[in-house]
Motif scaffolding. Structure first.
Motif, PDB file in Angstrom:
ATOM      1  N   ALA A   1       0.834  -1.210   0.000  1.00  0.00           N
ATOM      2  CA  ALA A   1       0.000   0.000   0.000  1.00  0.00           C
ATOM      3  C   ALA A   1       0.868   1.261   0.000  1.00  0.00           C
ATOM      4  O   ALA A   1       0.563   2.243  -0.690  1.00  0.00           O
ATOM      5  CB  ALA A   1      -0.939  -0.021   1.199  1.00  0.00           C
ATOM      6  N   HIS A   2       1.966   1.234   0.765  1.00  0.00           N
ATOM      7  CA  HIS A   2       2.866   2.402   0.767  1.00  0.00           C
ATOM      8  C   HIS A   2       3.425   2.632  -0.632  1.00  0.00           C
ATOM      9  O   HIS A   2       3.516   3.754  -1.120  1.00  0.00           O
ATOM     10  CB  HIS A   2       4.022   2.183   1.754  1.00  0.00           C
ATOM     11  N   MET A   3       3.795   1.537  -1.277  1.00  0.00           N
ATOM     12  CA  MET A   3       4.355   1.643  -2.619  1.00  0.00           C
ATOM     13  C   MET A   3       3.302   2.226  -3.585  1.00  0.00           C
ATOM     14  O   MET A   3       3.613   3.116  -4.382  1.00  0.00           O
ATOM     15  CB  MET A   3       4.803   0.249  -3.064  1.00  0.00           C
ATOM     16  N   LEU A   4       2.064   1.720  -3.465  1.00  0.00           N
ATOM     17  CA  LEU A   4       0.995   2.227  -4.340  1.00  0.00           C
ATOM     18  C   LEU A   4       0.788   3.722  -4.111  1.00  0.00           C
ATOM     19  O   LEU A   4       0.578   4.502  -5.042  1.00  0.00           O
ATOM     20  CB  LEU A   4      -0.321   1.484  -4.052  1.00  0.00           C
ATOM     21  N   ARG A   5       0.858   4.106  -2.841  1.00  0.00           N
ATOM     22  CA  ARG A   5       0.675   5.514  -2.513  1.00  0.00           C
ATOM     23  C   ARG A   5       1.827   6.365  -3.066  1.00  0.00           C
ATOM     24  O   ARG A   5       1.629   7.456  -3.600  1.00  0.00           O
ATOM     25  CB  ARG A   5       0.608   5.646  -0.995  1.00  0.00           C
ATOM     26  N   SER A   6       3.008   5.820  -2.995  1.00  0.00           N
ATOM     27  CA  SER A   6       4.155   6.600  -3.468  1.00  0.00           C
ATOM     28  C   SER A   6       4.062   6.839  -4.978  1.00  0.00           C
ATOM     29  O   SER A   6       4.560   7.832  -5.486  1.00  0.00           O
ATOM     30  CB  SER A   6       5.461   5.901  -3.105  1.00  0.00           C
ATOM     31  N   TYR A   7       3.397   5.926  -5.689  1.00  0.00           N
ATOM     32  CA  TYR A   7       3.218   6.112  -7.133  1.00  0.00           C
ATOM     33  C   TYR A   7       1.912   6.832  -7.460  1.00  0.00           C
ATOM     34  O   TYR A   7       1.538   6.954  -8.631  1.00  0.00           O
ATOM     35  CB  TYR A   7       3.239   4.758  -7.854  1.00  0.00           C
ATOM     36  N   GLY A   8       1.189   7.235  -6.442  1.00  0.00           N
ATOM     37  CA  GLY A   8      -0.066   7.959  -6.681  1.00  0.00           C
ATOM     38  C   GLY A   8      -1.206   7.064  -7.148  1.00  0.00           C
ATOM     39  O   GLY A   8      -2.218   7.549  -7.651  1.00  0.00           O
ATOM     40  N   VAL A   9      -1.070   5.748  -6.996  1.00  0.00           N
ATOM     41  CA  VAL A   9      -2.161   4.848  -7.417  1.00  0.00           C
ATOM     42  C   VAL A   9      -3.308   4.913  -6.411  1.00  0.00           C
ATOM     43  O   VAL A   9      -4.476   4.823  -6.770  1.00  0.00           O
ATOM     44  CB  VAL A   9      -1.658   3.385  -7.562  1.00  0.00           C
ATOM     45  N   ILE A  10      -2.979   5.040  -5.123  1.00  0.00           N
ATOM     46  CA  ILE A  10      -4.029   5.267  -4.122  1.00  0.00           C
ATOM     47  C   ILE A  10      -3.766   6.603  -3.443  1.00  0.00           C
ATOM     48  O   ILE A  10      -2.620   7.053  -3.355  1.00  0.00           O
ATOM     49  CB  ILE A  10      -4.104   4.136  -3.061  1.00  0.00           C
ATOM     50  N   ALA A  11      -4.871   7.200  -2.959  1.00  0.00           N
ATOM     51  CA  ALA A  11      -4.730   8.520  -2.348  1.00  0.00           C
ATOM     52  C   ALA A  11      -4.790   8.449  -0.827  1.00  0.00           C
ATOM     53  O   ALA A  11      -4.113   9.206  -0.125  1.00  0.00           O
ATOM     54  CB  ALA A  11      -5.826   9.447  -2.873  1.00  0.00           C
ATOM     55  N   GLY A  12      -5.599   7.506  -0.305  1.00  0.00           N
ATOM     56  CA  GLY A  12      -5.776   7.419   1.147  1.00  0.00           C
ATOM     57  C   GLY A  12      -4.517   6.907   1.842  1.00  0.00           C
ATOM     58  O   GLY A  12      -3.529   6.555   1.189  1.00  0.00           O
ATOM     59  N   SER A  13      -4.566   6.833   3.176  1.00  0.00           N
ATOM     60  CA  SER A  13      -3.389   6.366   3.912  1.00  0.00           C
ATOM     61  C   SER A  13      -3.217   4.867   3.677  1.00  0.00           C
ATOM     62  O   SER A  13      -4.187   4.137   3.431  1.00  0.00           O
ATOM     63  CB  SER A  13      -3.545   6.631   5.404  1.00  0.00           C
TER      64      SER A  13
END
Ligand code: GLU
Length: 424
Positions: A171-183
């Motif tokens: 999830a952190h990786m997805l967030r770092s690529y902007g794939v997810i926005a939430g925490s």
């Protein structure tokens, strides 16, 4: 009469009961402690009849099987374009918890691996949704698909969250690529709660049948999902549902399927059936050992392999009879491309000598848009060849009977046909 399906299913369970290879999933404490012995199978037909055997009332967590449904709900709620912008649809050939992102776009490669499933979970109920509200939407959909109110086992959620480092890192990786926005924590909590919904094999068979039947829940009759959504979900299940064993699975079993680490396995046979098994010991790809064996047996015995569809036997043209000035072409069965082509070929091969040609649709059980167009076009050409055309179509399978040139085919009463009948 007793329908012999239950005893057939019980027999299959007896055949695989002694297999004890594989091991229960051990990375989630609640699952590591699970009893490995339960064994169950269920199937649900297009008429909504459910047959089951073994521990068919035993509940277990749906785990990754939920990924198929959350994907379906995302497609239904936010549309294909947005979903495909978030997650791809190529098989990864890798383990379920691998970080498989597409080069360039950084989208997870498909929604059946965890990275993709976490991203898809985040599409439900809008970016700003709380985890609770998102899970409520999912649970409501899952319940409608199963036809009963389903619940989440919070003990399983808690147990998995305590050891969720891998999913958190995804999830952190997805967030770092902007794939997810939430925490990342919220994303994983939502996803893990979705995985902790309790189901039985009977629930899964009905839920799978709903996908197989274009979104119509066969027991309640509710249209829960659109046919296009179901097509997309099953296509992705076929290529990526069984993780790194997907290719072998499709070749040997040939049924789009999705497995879960608690031991559930769900299959969908498009247009026909939903199937499900439960047995907790897993092979090295994370798929239930005895469940996969049951699927293999069912596929072989019942001829369910998608790629071994038998050539359809019998023609859609039941008869062509002529008497006096009338020829009656009687059609039968389902008219898709294949059936309609039978009609065109028969009409072309038969020397039509009469003034009138009547097409009798009364024995046609079903027609699709393409079949309808072909039949109407065939009629138009018969008329162009110099005949008077008419149809007997009391169920309006040909719709408004409008031809490509804007004219309408006459509907005839049955007298003309009765005349032709006398010469059987
Ligand atoms: N909740 C599980 C996980 O993310 C699901 C895995 C599975 O069923 O394959 O690890």
């Amino acid at each position: 009469m007793e329908i012999p399906l239950k005893s057939y299913l019980t027999e299959i369970l007896d055949r695989v009961r002694d297999r004890d290879s594989g091991a229960v999933a051990d990375y989630i404490p609640e699952l590591a402690a699970a009893d490995p012995t339960p064994l169950a199978v269920a199937l649900c037909t297009s008429a909504g009849r459910v047959y089951s055997a073994g521990d068919d009332e035993r509940e277990f967590s749906i785990q990754s099987i939920s990924k198929s449904f959350t994907y379906a709900i995302a497609l239904q709620e936010v549309g294909v374009e947005k979903v495909l912008g978030t997650v791809g649809m190529e098989p990864s050939g890798e383990a379920f918890n691998e970080l498989s992102l597409e080069g360039g776009t950084h989208r997870p490669v498909n929604p059946m691996i965890n990275a993709g499933a976490i991203a898809v979970n985040q599409l439900i109920n809008g970016e700003d949704s709380s985890v609770d509200a998102r899970v409520t939407v999912l649970l409501d959909y899952f319940s409608r698909l199963a036809g009963r109110e389903l619940h989440i086992d919070e003990r399983i959620t808690g147990s998995e969250l305590a050891t969720a480092d891998r999913n958190l890192s995804l999830a952190h990786m997805l967030r770092s690529y902007g794939v997810i926005a939430g925490s990342a924590a919220d994303a994983v909590t939502g996803y893990v709660r979705q995985c902790s919904v309790l189901v039985t094999v009977r629930d899964l068979a009905v839920m799978g049948a709903t996908l197989a039947l274009g979104g119509r829940q066969p027991v309640t009759g509710e249209q829960v999902l659109d046919p296009r959504v179901c097509r997309q979900v099953q296509a992705v299940m076929a290529s990526a549902g069984m993780y790194d064993g997907a290719g072998r699975w499709m070749a040997s079993v040939g049924i789009p399927a999705k497995s879960g680490v608690a031991g559930g396995l769900m299959g969908t046979l498009p247009g026909q059936l939903g199937l499900a098994t439960f047995s907790p010991r897993l092979d090295s790809s994370g798929n239930s050992v005895r469940g996969a064996e049951i699927f293999r047996i069912l596929s072989e015995d019942m001829g369910l392999h998608l790629m071994s569809a038998l050539p359809s036997t019998g023609s859609a043209v039941r008869s062509i009879r002529t008497r006096g000035p009338v020829t009656v072409i009687r059609l039968q069965g389902g008219l898709g491309f294949t059936g309609a082509e039978d009609f065109l070929a028969a009409a072309a091969a038969h020397e039509l000598t009469t003034v009138r040609v009547v097409v009798d649709m009364r024995r046609v059980s079903d027609i699709d848009a393409f079949g309808r167009e072909m039949v109407l076009e065939g009629l138009r050409r018969i008329r162009t060849d110099g005949h008077r055309i008419a149809v007997i179509d009391p169920d309006h399978l040909l719709g408004d009977r409008r031809l490509g040139d804007g004219t309408t085919v006459e509907e005839t009463d049955e007298v003309a046909v009765e005349v032709a009948d006398e010469v059987k």
